[in-house]
Design a protein around this motif. Structure first.
Motif, PDB file in Angstrom:
ATOM      1  N   ARG A  68       0.829  -1.215   0.000  1.00 33.93           N
ATOM      2  CA  ARG A  68       0.000   0.000   0.000  1.00 33.93           C
ATOM      3  C   ARG A  68       0.860   1.261   0.000  1.00 33.93           C
ATOM      4  NH1 ARG A  68      -3.074  -2.897   4.228  1.00 33.93           N
ATOM      5  NH2 ARG A  68      -4.715  -3.988   3.122  1.00 33.93           N
ATOM      6  N   LYS A  69       1.945   1.215   0.744  1.00 33.10           N
ATOM      7  CA  LYS A  69       2.851   2.362   0.815  1.00 33.10           C
ATOM      8  C   LYS A  69       3.500   2.615  -0.547  1.00 33.10           C
ATOM      9  CE  LYS A  69       6.500   4.085   3.799  1.00 33.10           C
ATOM     10  NZ  LYS A  69       7.333   3.840   4.954  1.00 33.10           N
ATOM     11  N   LYS A  70       3.955   1.557  -1.195  1.00 32.25           N
ATOM     12  CA  LYS A  70       4.571   1.677  -2.518  1.00 32.25           C
ATOM     13  C   LYS A  70       3.540   2.168  -3.534  1.00 32.25           C
ATOM     14  CE  LYS A  70       6.994  -1.050  -6.016  1.00 32.25           C
ATOM     15  NZ  LYS A  70       7.409  -2.395  -6.415  1.00 32.25           N
ATOM     16  N   PHE A  71       2.327   1.671  -3.430  1.00 33.57           N
ATOM     17  CA  PHE A  71       1.250   2.080  -4.316  1.00 33.57           C
ATOM     18  C   PHE A  71       1.009   3.584  -4.212  1.00 33.57           C
ATOM     19  CE2 PHE A  71      -3.500   2.622  -4.658  1.00 33.57           C
ATOM     20  CZ  PHE A  71      -3.568   2.549  -6.036  1.00 33.57           C
ATOM     21  N   ALA A  72       0.905   4.090  -2.990  1.00 30.06           N
ATOM     22  CA  ALA A  72       0.695   5.530  -2.785  1.00 30.06           C
ATOM     23  C   ALA A  72       1.871   6.322  -3.344  1.00 30.06           C
ATOM     24  CB  ALA A  72       0.487   5.832  -1.309  1.00 30.06           C
ATOM     25  N   ALA A  73       3.066   5.837  -3.136  1.00 29.68           N
ATOM     26  CA  ALA A  73       4.252   6.537  -3.659  1.00 29.68           C
ATOM     27  C   ALA A  73       4.239   6.561  -5.189  1.00 29.68           C
ATOM     28  CB  ALA A  73       5.527   5.860  -3.145  1.00 29.68           C
ATOM     29  N   ASN A  74       3.851   5.449  -5.803  1.00 30.10           N
ATOM     30  CA  ASN A  74       3.780   5.384  -7.264  1.00 30.10           C
ATOM     31  C   ASN A  74       2.712   6.324  -7.823  1.00 30.10           C
ATOM     32  OD1 ASN A  74       5.811   3.478  -7.397  1.00 30.10           O
ATOM     33  ND2 ASN A  74       4.412   1.755  -7.571  1.00 30.10           N
ATOM     34  N   LEU A  75       1.640   6.500  -7.078  1.00 27.27           N
ATOM     35  CA  LEU A  75       0.564   7.371  -7.547  1.00 27.27           C
ATOM     36  C   LEU A  75       0.898   8.851  -7.427  1.00 27.27           C
ATOM     37  CD1 LEU A  75      -2.741   5.702  -6.299  1.00 27.27           C
ATOM     38  CD2 LEU A  75      -1.821   5.785  -8.626  1.00 27.27           C
ATOM     39  N   LYS A  76       1.813   9.194  -6.523  1.00 31.88           N
ATOM     40  CA  LYS A  76       2.140  10.603  -6.292  1.00 31.88           C
ATOM     41  C   LYS A  76       2.609  11.318  -7.548  1.00 31.88           C
ATOM     42  CE  LYS A  76       2.965  10.438  -1.362  1.00 31.88           C
ATOM     43  NZ  LYS A  76       3.947  10.439  -0.292  1.00 31.88           N
ATOM     44  N   GLY A  77       3.241  10.639  -8.438  1.00 28.87           N
ATOM     45  CA  GLY A  77       3.683  11.269  -9.675  1.00 28.87           C
ATOM     46  C   GLY A  77       2.636  11.237 -10.776  1.00 28.87           C
TER      47      GLY A  77
END
Length: 153
Positions: free
Chosen positions: A110-119
């Motif tokens: 979930r953390k990686k997913f949110a980070a990937n979505l930030k861009g």
């Protein structure tokens, strides 16, 4: 008809039945996935550029999340159910560690997913996405409950 023929026929019927149930579950999952995509697309109001980048990330995340939640968790629960009455404390401790590891993997995913979505989409839409997923799940659960109540009537 010989007993062996009857047993072979029974196994064949059981395998067809389990395959049909498996196909039905896959079809139901795909139907829910389509409903969710439609709901999120409408509610998130993604631009074409955002959508082109968002959906591959989201789909990959959902597939991995499903694997962690269902495949791994079910395996652990099955393992517990099979040996709960004769499980030693050491075995229980190992199983608990595996469950913790699975939860940690979910968190990191979930953390990686949110980070990937930030861009890809603004933070406000990432927060909205989390809310919309909960809204969709509540809506789906309400539909399921209503269907069950209609059958009882």
């Amino acid at each position: 008809m010989k007993i062996s023929s009857i047993i072979a026929l029974l196994f064949l019927l059981i395998s067809f039945n389990s395959q049909a149930q498996s196909d039905k579950m896959k079809e139901k999952r795909e139907q829910i996935k389509s409903m969710k995509i439609e709901f999120l697309t409408t509610e998130l109001d993604l631009s074409q550029s955002e959508a082109d980048k968002f959906w591959p990330i989201y789909t990959a995340f959902e597939d991995k999340e499903f694997e962690l939640k269902h495949s791994k968790s079910r395996t652990l629960i099955k393992k517990y159910n099979e040996s709960k009455d004769k499980m030693t404390e050491k075995e229980a401790s190992l199983l608990l560690n595996q469950m913790d590891k699975n939860e940690e993997e979910l968190f990191l995913l979930r953390k990686k997913f949110a980070a990937n979505l930030k861009g890809v989409i603004p933070p406000s839409k990432i927060i909205l996405l989390k809310k919309l997923e909960e809204d969709f799940n509540r809506k789906l659960l309400a539909q399921y409950r209503n269907k069950g109540q209609q059958r009882k009537d």
